[in-house]
Design a protein around this motif. Structure first.
Motif, PDB file in Angstrom:
ATOM      1  N   VAL A  58      15.144 -14.348  16.840  1.00  0.00           N
ATOM      2  CA  VAL A  58      14.399 -15.192  17.563  1.00  0.00           C
ATOM      3  C   VAL A  58      15.221 -16.658  17.593  1.00  0.00           C
ATOM      4  CG1 VAL A  58      12.334 -16.852  17.418  1.00  0.00           C
ATOM      5  CG2 VAL A  58      12.039 -14.404  16.939  1.00  0.00           C
ATOM      6  N   SER A  59      16.133 -16.874  16.808  1.00  0.00           N
ATOM      7  CA  SER A  59      17.048 -18.102  16.729  1.00  0.00           C
ATOM      8  C   SER A  59      17.940 -18.174  17.794  1.00  0.00           C
ATOM      9  CB  SER A  59      17.692 -18.396  15.456  1.00  0.00           C
ATOM     10  OG  SER A  59      18.823 -17.057  15.223  1.00  0.00           O
ATOM     11  N   LYS A  60      17.928 -16.895  18.614  1.00  0.00           N
ATOM     12  CA  LYS A  60      18.884 -16.760  19.677  1.00  0.00           C
ATOM     13  C   LYS A  60      18.371 -17.218  20.814  1.00  0.00           C
ATOM     14  CE  LYS A  60      21.779 -13.157  18.446  1.00  0.00           C
ATOM     15  NZ  LYS A  60      21.104 -12.351  17.349  1.00  0.00           N
ATOM     16  N   ALA A  61      17.176 -17.558  20.858  1.00  0.00           N
ATOM     17  CA  ALA A  61      16.366 -18.240  22.243  1.00  0.00           C
ATOM     18  C   ALA A  61      16.738 -19.665  22.384  1.00  0.00           C
ATOM     19  CB  ALA A  61      14.972 -18.117  22.117  1.00  0.00           C
ATOM     20  N   GLY A  62      17.748 -20.391  21.572  1.00  0.00           N
ATOM     21  CA  GLY A  62      18.223 -21.532  22.195  1.00  0.00           C
ATOM     22  C   GLY A  62      17.244 -22.707  22.026  1.00  0.00           C
ATOM     23  N   SER A  63      17.465 -23.644  22.934  1.00  0.00           N
ATOM     24  CA  SER A  63      16.905 -24.902  23.214  1.00  0.00           C
ATOM     25  C   SER A  63      15.307 -24.521  23.714  1.00  0.00           C
ATOM     26  CB  SER A  63      17.398 -25.812  24.139  1.00  0.00           C
ATOM     27  OG  SER A  63      17.600 -25.362  25.353  1.00  0.00           O
ATOM     28  N   PHE A  64      15.009 -23.404  24.340  1.00  0.00           N
ATOM     29  CA  PHE A  64      13.626 -23.102  24.618  1.00  0.00           C
ATOM     30  C   PHE A  64      12.572 -23.096  23.432  1.00  0.00           C
ATOM     31  CE2 PHE A  64      15.893 -21.101  28.348  1.00  0.00           C
ATOM     32  CZ  PHE A  64      15.099 -21.725  29.089  1.00  0.00           C
ATOM     33  N   LEU A  65      13.147 -22.494  22.329  1.00  0.00           N
ATOM     34  CA  LEU A  65      12.669 -22.364  21.147  1.00  0.00           C
ATOM     35  C   LEU A  65      12.702 -23.693  20.278  1.00  0.00           C
ATOM     36  CD1 LEU A  65      10.891 -19.671  19.886  1.00  0.00           C
ATOM     37  CD2 LEU A  65      12.850 -19.786  18.258  1.00  0.00           C
ATOM     38  N   MET A  66      13.995 -23.994  20.232  1.00  0.00           N
ATOM     39  CA  MET A  66      14.353 -25.096  19.086  1.00  0.00           C
ATOM     40  C   MET A  66      13.996 -26.405  19.469  1.00  0.00           C
ATOM     41  SD  MET A  66      15.275 -23.258  16.640  1.00  0.00           S
ATOM     42  CE  MET A  66      16.054 -24.526  15.313  1.00  0.00           C
ATOM     43  N   ASP A  67      13.856 -26.705  20.773  1.00  0.00           N
ATOM     44  CA  ASP A  67      13.424 -27.844  21.134  1.00  0.00           C
ATOM     45  C   ASP A  67      12.003 -28.332  20.635  1.00  0.00           C
ATOM     46  OD1 ASP A  67      15.720 -28.599  22.191  1.00  0.00           O
ATOM     47  OD2 ASP A  67      15.194 -28.479  24.566  1.00  0.00           O
ATOM     48  N   PRO A  68      11.056 -27.438  20.817  1.00  0.00           N
ATOM     49  CA  PRO A  68       9.593 -27.773  20.339  1.00  0.00           C
ATOM     50  C   PRO A  68       9.651 -27.666  18.716  1.00  0.00           C
ATOM     51  CG  PRO A  68       9.862 -25.698  21.643  1.00  0.00           C
ATOM     52  CD  PRO A  68      11.037 -26.338  21.688  1.00  0.00           C
ATOM     53  N   VAL A  69      10.817 -27.182  18.351  1.00  0.00           N
ATOM     54  CA  VAL A  69      10.741 -27.113  16.771  1.00  0.00           C
ATOM     55  C   VAL A  69      11.104 -28.571  16.219  1.00  0.00           C
ATOM     56  CG1 VAL A  69      12.047 -26.411  14.606  1.00  0.00           C
ATOM     57  CG2 VAL A  69      11.355 -24.560  16.267  1.00  0.00           C
ATOM     58  N   HIS A  70      12.198 -28.956  17.033  1.00  0.00           N
ATOM     59  CA  HIS A  70      12.632 -30.660  16.739  1.00  0.00           C
ATOM     60  C   HIS A  70      11.424 -31.483  16.982  1.00  0.00           C
ATOM     61  CE1 HIS A  70      16.665 -29.368  15.476  1.00  0.00           C
ATOM     62  NE2 HIS A  70      17.025 -28.747  16.434  1.00  0.00           N
ATOM     63  N   LYS A  71      10.925 -31.263  18.063  1.00  0.00           N
ATOM     64  CA  LYS A  71       9.706 -32.164  18.425  1.00  0.00           C
ATOM     65  C   LYS A  71       8.634 -32.351  17.360  1.00  0.00           C
ATOM     66  CE  LYS A  71       7.108 -33.540  22.596  1.00  0.00           C
ATOM     67  NZ  LYS A  71       6.364 -32.932  23.511  1.00  0.00           N
ATOM     68  N   VAL A  72       8.324 -31.136  16.968  1.00  0.00           N
ATOM     69  CA  VAL A  72       6.965 -31.132  15.733  1.00  0.00           C
ATOM     70  C   VAL A  72       7.613 -31.807  14.589  1.00  0.00           C
ATOM     71  CG1 VAL A  72       5.869 -29.649  14.177  1.00  0.00           C
ATOM     72  CG2 VAL A  72       6.020 -28.956  16.497  1.00  0.00           C
ATOM     73  N   ILE A  73       8.673 -31.628  14.163  1.00  0.00           N
ATOM     74  CA  ILE A  73       9.163 -32.049  12.962  1.00  0.00           C
ATOM     75  C   ILE A  73       9.528 -33.908  13.358  1.00  0.00           C
ATOM     76  CG2 ILE A  73      11.387 -32.543  11.587  1.00  0.00           C
ATOM     77  CD1 ILE A  73      11.664 -29.214  11.945  1.00  0.00           C
ATOM     78  N   LYS A  74       9.971 -34.214  14.557  1.00  0.00           N
ATOM     79  CA  LYS A  74      10.232 -35.680  14.708  1.00  0.00           C
ATOM     80  C   LYS A  74       8.894 -36.273  14.787  1.00  0.00           C
ATOM     81  CE  LYS A  74      14.849 -35.990  15.583  1.00  0.00           C
ATOM     82  NZ  LYS A  74      15.647 -36.238  14.513  1.00  0.00           N
ATOM     83  N   THR A  75       8.018 -35.611  15.153  1.00  0.00           N
ATOM     84  CA  THR A  75       6.597 -36.261  15.325  1.00  0.00           C
ATOM     85  C   THR A  75       5.677 -36.457  14.207  1.00  0.00           C
ATOM     86  OG1 THR A  75       5.566 -34.344  16.503  1.00  0.00           O
ATOM     87  CG2 THR A  75       6.607 -36.353  17.980  1.00  0.00           C
ATOM     88  N   SER A  76       5.891 -35.302  13.525  1.00  0.00           N
ATOM     89  CA  SER A  76       4.863 -35.217  12.221  1.00  0.00           C
ATOM     90  C   SER A  76       5.522 -35.233  10.921  1.00  0.00           C
ATOM     91  CB  SER A  76       4.303 -33.767  12.322  1.00  0.00           C
ATOM     92  OG  SER A  76       3.820 -33.567  13.619  1.00  0.00           O
TER      93      SER A  76
END
Ligand SMILES: [Zn+2]
Length: 408
Positions: free
Chosen positions: A350-368
């Protein structure tokens, strides 16, 4: 194979030998006097043990060191190709095998299909393991005399001390004495560990976690597992259950998991979750490349295809990846608040899906995340890629060889 081999493993494992070996390994190239300084052993002790190690071909001498005007000091390095390890990574659908040297460089690899899950029993699984290791050993005949051990990474819960696969739900196996059977059969030291924990150990020794003392390594494939490194060591918990993050509950009304509970993290954020979301979306009446490319074959509809459709501009595929990334972010956020690691390494398909997947991951952490430093927790992708658990399996044997803490 003989007791000679087990003997050679034991020879290397005395406390001071392991300490010196590890000091050479960590430093790359080092002089005898530097070793004495770093280990606080007396120079004669260092000289004696180094001589033994050179005689055993484990350590090499060279004069390539920098000099301070005078004679160049003799430097010692690990003779990586003096001993070999066999690693086995037992997945749900396939088994990877590798022969590596002491630096975990893969010298030969092999991929074998797992037998049909429906007919698999504890006995037939053990027989299968013996057969594939035996046939691999025949292929690496010339390395046989230099083998020092066999490391096995297994899906499911593993009692790492007994080397037993206690509970492998996807394979439907319980209490499989992997270590005992392989040691009896091959007369080699065998170490067995959960695959995500093996991956974390591999990342600690050879990957993205080399310089980090506290980190969590998440393996996001069909399911989700993790390995926790605390104070540079794998953390197992009281019954080897630590790191089973995939079965932490995050939605009481979520989909049913193989463990029998509903709404486990892995049902919402894994490769399996991606596929399920895509299948649901296909029932809607929206235009999507997914429909076109997968046709009627839902088996075709995997993470790779979803990623490729998203890359080609498909809104539905991008949405599926974003939603899955948000759940993955929630899982990472929980890890941050619970363990406060310095780093989280994300590996698996799953980690190969790059920014499509990792951008939302970073967003959740940055906001919460609760604090500024927590919001900046370092999230990186695995450096060892799909062979990470396999390298981790070999590291199980290496870590024992080089570890002075556990030596007799
Ligand atoms: Zn579960």
């Amino acid at each position: 194979m003989s007791s000679r081999m087990t003997g050679s493993f034991q020879l290397m494992k005395s406390l001071n030998r392991s300490l010196i070996l590890n000091t050479i390994r960590v430093n790359g190239a080092i002089s005898r006097s530097e070793i004495a300084k770093k280990t606080k052993l007396t120079p004669p002790t260092v000289t004696n043990i180094v001589n033994e190690l050179i005689k055993a071909d484990l350590v090499l001498e060279s004069r390539a060191g920098t000099s301070n005007g005078g004679r160049k000091p003799i430097l010692l390095t690990i003779n990586s190709n003096s001993r070999y390890i066999i690693g086995v990574d037992v997945g749900v659908k396939k088994v990877r095998l590798a022969l590596t040297n002491l630096n975990a460089d893969i010298l030969k690899r092999k991929l074998v299909k797992m037998p049909d899950r429906d007919t698999l029993t504890e006995g037939s699984f053990l027989q299968f393991l013996q057969d594939i290791v035996l046939s691999f050993l025949e292929e690496v005949e010339e390395a046989k005399d230099k083998l020092i051990g066999l490391g096995v990474a297994m899906h499911g819960i593993v009692d790492h001390e007994a080397g037993t696969a206690v509970h492998a739900p996807t394979l439907k196996l319980e209490n499989v004495p992997v270590k005992q059977v392989l040691e009896d059969h091959f007369n080699l030291p065998v170490r067995v560990e959960n695959d995500a924990k093996a991956l974390a150990l591999g990342e600690k020794w050879f990957g993205a976690g080399k310089e980090t003392d506290h980190f969590v390594c998440l393996n996001v494939g069909e399911g989700i597992g993790s390995g926790i490194i605390l104070h540079d060591e794998l953390f197992h918990g009281s019954d080897d259950l630590a790191g089973e993050i995939g079965h932490t509950l995050i939605d009481l009304n979520g989909p049913l998991c193989s463990c029998g509970n509903k709404g486990c993290f892995q049902m919402l954020a894994s490769g399996h979750a991606l596929k399920e979301r895509a299948r649901e979306r296909l029932k809607e009446d929206r235009e999507t490349l997914l429909k076109e490319r997968a046709g009627n074959d839902l088996e075709e509809l995997d993470g790779q295809l979803i990623y490729e459709c998203a890359k080609d501009g498909d809104a539905v595929a991008a949405e599926i990846l974003r939603e899955t990334g948000e759940y993955l972010g929630i899982g990472l956020l929980n890890i941050i608040h619970f363990l406060n690691p310095r780093m989280i390494i994300v590996g698996g398909g799953v980690s190969k899906a790059g920014s499509f997947l990792m951008d939302p991951v970073h967003k959740v952490i940055k906001t919460s995340a609760l604090s500024k430093r927590a919001r900046n927790t370092c999230i990186v992708l695995s450096e060892l890629d799909e062979e990470g658990s396999l390298i981790g399996a070999c590291t199980l044997v290496l870590s024992e060889l080089f570890s002075h803490e556990h030596s007799e």
